[in-house]
Write a protein that holds these residues in place. Sequence first.
Motif, PDB file in Angstrom:
ATOM      1  N   LEU A 101     -55.480  -9.175 -77.620  1.00  0.00           N
ATOM      2  CA  LEU A 101     -55.585 -10.341 -78.500  1.00  0.00           C
ATOM      3  C   LEU A 101     -54.201 -10.748 -78.974  1.00  0.00           C
TER       4      LEU A 101
ATOM      5  N   SER B  58     -56.476 -12.483 -82.681  1.00  0.00           N
ATOM      6  CA  SER B  58     -56.611 -11.331 -83.550  1.00  0.00           C
ATOM      7  C   SER B  58     -57.059 -11.810 -84.939  1.00  0.00           C
ATOM      8  N   ALA B  59     -56.486 -12.920 -85.370  1.00  0.00           N
ATOM      9  CA  ALA B  59     -56.893 -13.496 -86.654  1.00  0.00           C
ATOM     10  C   ALA B  59     -58.339 -13.988 -86.580  1.00  0.00           C
TER      11      ALA B  59
ATOM     12  N   SER C  43     -60.676 -12.675 -84.727  1.00  0.00           N
ATOM     13  CA  SER C  43     -61.556 -11.511 -84.769  1.00  0.00           C
ATOM     14  C   SER C  43     -61.573 -10.932 -86.188  1.00  0.00           C
ATOM     15  N   ASP C  44     -60.479 -11.064 -86.926  1.00  0.00           N
ATOM     16  CA  ASP C  44     -60.492 -10.694 -88.353  1.00  0.00           C
ATOM     17  C   ASP C  44     -61.529 -11.530 -89.096  1.00  0.00           C
TER      18      ASP C  44
ATOM     19  N   GLY D 191     -64.922 -10.428 -88.728  1.00  0.00           N
ATOM     20  CA  GLY D 191     -65.137  -9.298 -89.626  1.00  0.00           C
ATOM     21  C   GLY D 191     -65.433  -9.750 -91.043  1.00  0.00           C
ATOM     22  N   VAL D 192     -64.577 -10.629 -91.543  1.00  0.00           N
ATOM     23  CA  VAL D 192     -64.749 -11.121 -92.911  1.00  0.00           C
ATOM     24  C   VAL D 192     -66.122 -11.788 -93.049  1.00  0.00           C
TER      25      VAL D 192
ATOM     26  N   ARG E  77     -68.679 -10.908 -91.363  1.00  0.00           N
ATOM     27  CA  ARG E  77     -69.659  -9.868 -91.009  1.00  0.00           C
ATOM     28  C   ARG E  77     -70.540 -10.274 -89.831  1.00  0.00           C
ATOM     29  N   ILE E  78     -69.936 -10.945 -88.851  1.00  0.00           N
ATOM     30  CA  ILE E  78     -70.698 -11.321 -87.657  1.00  0.00           C
ATOM     31  C   ILE E  78     -70.720 -10.117 -86.708  1.00  0.00           C
ATOM     32  N   GLN E  79     -71.896  -9.591 -86.444  1.00  0.00           N
ATOM     33  CA  GLN E  79     -72.012  -8.371 -85.651  1.00  0.00           C
ATOM     34  C   GLN E  79     -71.863  -8.663 -84.164  1.00  0.00           C
TER      35      GLN E  79
ATOM     36  N   PRO F 287     -59.676  -3.549 -79.341  1.00  0.00           N
ATOM     37  CA  PRO F 287     -58.597  -4.550 -79.326  1.00  0.00           C
ATOM     38  C   PRO F 287     -57.200  -3.939 -79.307  1.00  0.00           C
TER      39      PRO F 287
ATOM     40  N   THR G 123     -53.531  -5.640 -80.166  1.00  0.00           N
ATOM     41  CA  THR G 123     -52.893  -6.884 -80.580  1.00  0.00           C
ATOM     42  C   THR G 123     -51.477  -6.963 -80.021  1.00  0.00           C
TER      43      THR G 123
END
Lengths: 649, 148
Positions: free
Chosen positions: B20, B26-27, B29-30, B33-34, B36-38, B45, B47
């Motif tokens: 990524l 990478s941001a 995919s962060d 996370g924030v 909470r998408i599973q 990864p 980076t």
Amino acid sequence: MTKKRTGVFVCHCGNNIAATVDVKKVAEAMSNEENVVASEDYVYMCSDPGQNAVLQSIKDNKLDSVVISCCSPNLHEKTFRDNAKRAGLNSFTCEIANIREQCAWVHKDKAVATEKAIKISRSAVRRAGRDQALEPIAVPVTRKVLVIGGGIAGIQAALDIANAGLKVILVEKLATIGGHMLQLSETFPTLDCSQCILSPKMVDVSRHENIELMTYSEVQEVNGSVGNFQVKIKQKPSYVDPELCKICDDCAAVCPVVVPNEHDLGLTARRAIHIPFAQAIPASYTLDENACLGLNPVRCGKCKDACDVGAINYDMLPKTVTEEVGAIVVATGYDLYAQEHMNELGGGQIDDVLDGLQFERLCSASGATKGHVLRPSDRTVPKDVVFIQCVGSRDPANHCAYCSKICCMYTAKHASLYKHHVPDGRAYVFYIDIRSGGKGYEEFVQRIMEEDEAIYLRGRVSKLYRKDGKVRVLGTDTLTGQNVEIDADMVVLALAMEPSKGTADIAKTLKIGRDKDGFLAEAHPKLKPVESVTAGIFLAGCAQGPKDIPETVSQASAAAAKVIGLLSQPTLSHAPTVAKVRNSHCTGCEMCVTACPYNAISLENGKALVNEVLCEGCGSCSATCVRSAIEVKNTTGLQIQEMIEACLA
Amino acid sequence: MSEQQAEVTTDYEPRIVAFLCKWCSSAGSDLAGVSRIQYPSNATPITVPCTGSISPNYILSALKKGADGVLVSGCHIGDCHYIEGNFLARRKIHLVKELLGFVGIEQDRFRMSWVSAAEGAKYSQVIKDFVEDLRPLGPQTKVKAGRS
Ligand SMILES: Cc1cc2nc3c(=O)[nH]c(=O)nc-3n(C[C@H](O)[C@H](O)[C@H](O)COP(=O)(O)OP(=O)(O)OC[C@H]3O[C@@H](n4cnc5c(N)ncnc54)[C@H](O)[C@@H]3O)c2cc1C
Ligand code: SF4
Ligand code: SF4
């Protein structure tokens, strides 16, 4: 290479990580890694006690590198790196393993999430195992700025920077500063007089102790990099000493040569020796050597004889100066797309078909007709005037693909100015749609439609031709579906704005990019709108894309603020994660030289050499070098290979 | 589909290395996370500064080290933090795909995607899709070191 002593610190993040990742298990797994001499977990690593624990462990265990398995590096990389530094570690030997956003928060099954967290942490450990201690690269700065282009953008930027106490060299290629704004009559949406708001700023420039003005000049060469550019500027001779010139006009009165006046876009004439316009800055006459009969008393010499103060000197030579500057603002502005390109609209060959700037000169009190709107062919008052928007814009097949952004507004202004000059005249506006996004802009256009009764017709004009002393306009009104035919006394084309002539050359000289339409390219369309791709070179005004005066001024001030910020530091600090060449492997093939988007690589003695100040560490070079001779520090091929292995073990 | 094959595909979890770029994917995919998408945990990864820095070598090497699939995800064309790195990367895909064909690996084991910092949902979808598309291919054994 001596073995590393790495410490791993796994954060619970309260329950944010610990709920899905077995943090103890991660810490335990890491303690089995080759370089790891300490591996701990803690509830909040970023808290004071958490950071102190890391600090203590660095000292107790004599760590030379640390890995923090926690949240995204975007959040706390700096915190943890600063903390590592406090413990005497080099901050570039601190790596972050993101086991929260990229792991704990996106998985539910504790077993698989833990397994992935181990892989991510291990990968960071491997990377840290080969991290080098790096020091930020300190770059000295020259507290002087070059501004190229003396339109409103360049003027605003120069004044802002000079007011902050920095020295400025303002380079303008014409004989006066002011740019296109000087040619405008009134300005939308407030209709204040363009010259009245611009002239005081021009005077400020000429009197400012921190600004050195070089008109009739162009930048020829730029070397060096952010903080320390070397620029070569060439000034053409004006053959008139501005210190002595009294702007009395005695010289022009006797000059036998008559040529079209550029300031009035050919609507008036001037002499070979002339002043671009009365309030020009510098306030001095200029001898246009291309128009002059020969700069020689044998050929003519009339002006020199006429000048009482002896300001005219035919032997004046071009002057070339080399200056050192820390930053550069490029504000080279725009030109109008040439009428000649518009074959369907007469290609510039039909009398009384004008471009927008010519119409400004017709309306201006200082212009061609002293503020009376008269049509050029016979100096009669035009009663039917057709304004056509989007000429050459939004036409990817034939002309410019982009929207020139300001033509809707200035056409409305033109219709209004015309109606104020000729209240019983009819103003027709052909438009595709109206784009009036700006403070007070929509209201302005509505007012022109309603109060000034401009007749707006939605549709394109297909043809213009001269008929019985008028210009016949053939178009369609797409709202009624009817063909429209108007016999106009005058037609005004809102031609597209394009980058000023010479933009390609200046971009090349400065080694900055241009976009697909030829405007200077910003470093990032959203987040770096006034930066060029080259550090230390900033963009302002229409050189970057079509815009109106308010937006031009905002961008110029933004560029100035960036420059002031940049040069307020005694030295510049540059990330040390830059490319490094292994001379023993380099064959000098120059693949990397071409791949580098920042022109940071040159060939010296047959080997690639990286200018660390220019290098942004993108790694494009390393991916193209077949001999692995060039790599970005702390993201080397070996490091990546070991990280790959760590992810798959 | 024979019974044996069906068996292979059901108990097999593709192992993916996901490169990524730091600024966009990478941001992105962060952000997943924030928000909470599973999504499946198959992809680990790595980076990197820019997709332009990824040499075809890394992709082959990941397959050699046992990856069943390799993902490279970067900024959308035109948005690259480093001007044109992602453009370079796009040009390289072609090369990589041909290389894979040459050594007899299914070209679908390599995937490139464009995920911006604002596209958390897209990132999770990219992973889901890639995992599903890798399943029918079964484990990658062609170039795995130590296997034939
Ligand atoms: C018909 C018309 C009407 C308009 N009306 C309005 C209005 O009412 N309100 C409004 O807000 N905006 C209006 N505008 C827009 C306005 O003209 C621009 O926003 C503004 O002039 C842009 O300023 P600038 O400094 O970026 O460019 P310019 O004004 O083009 O200035 C650029 C300067 O750089 C110089 N230069 C170029 N190349 C070099 C070089 N290589 N070296 C040194 N110097 C160089 C040029 O000679 C020039 O002096 C109008 C535009 C048009 C065409
Ligand atoms: S691509 Fe590699 S070998 Fe070629 S010049 Fe650059 S560093 Fe040297
Ligand atoms: S890392 Fe990027 S910026 Fe630095 S030299 Fe290599 S290609 Fe140029």
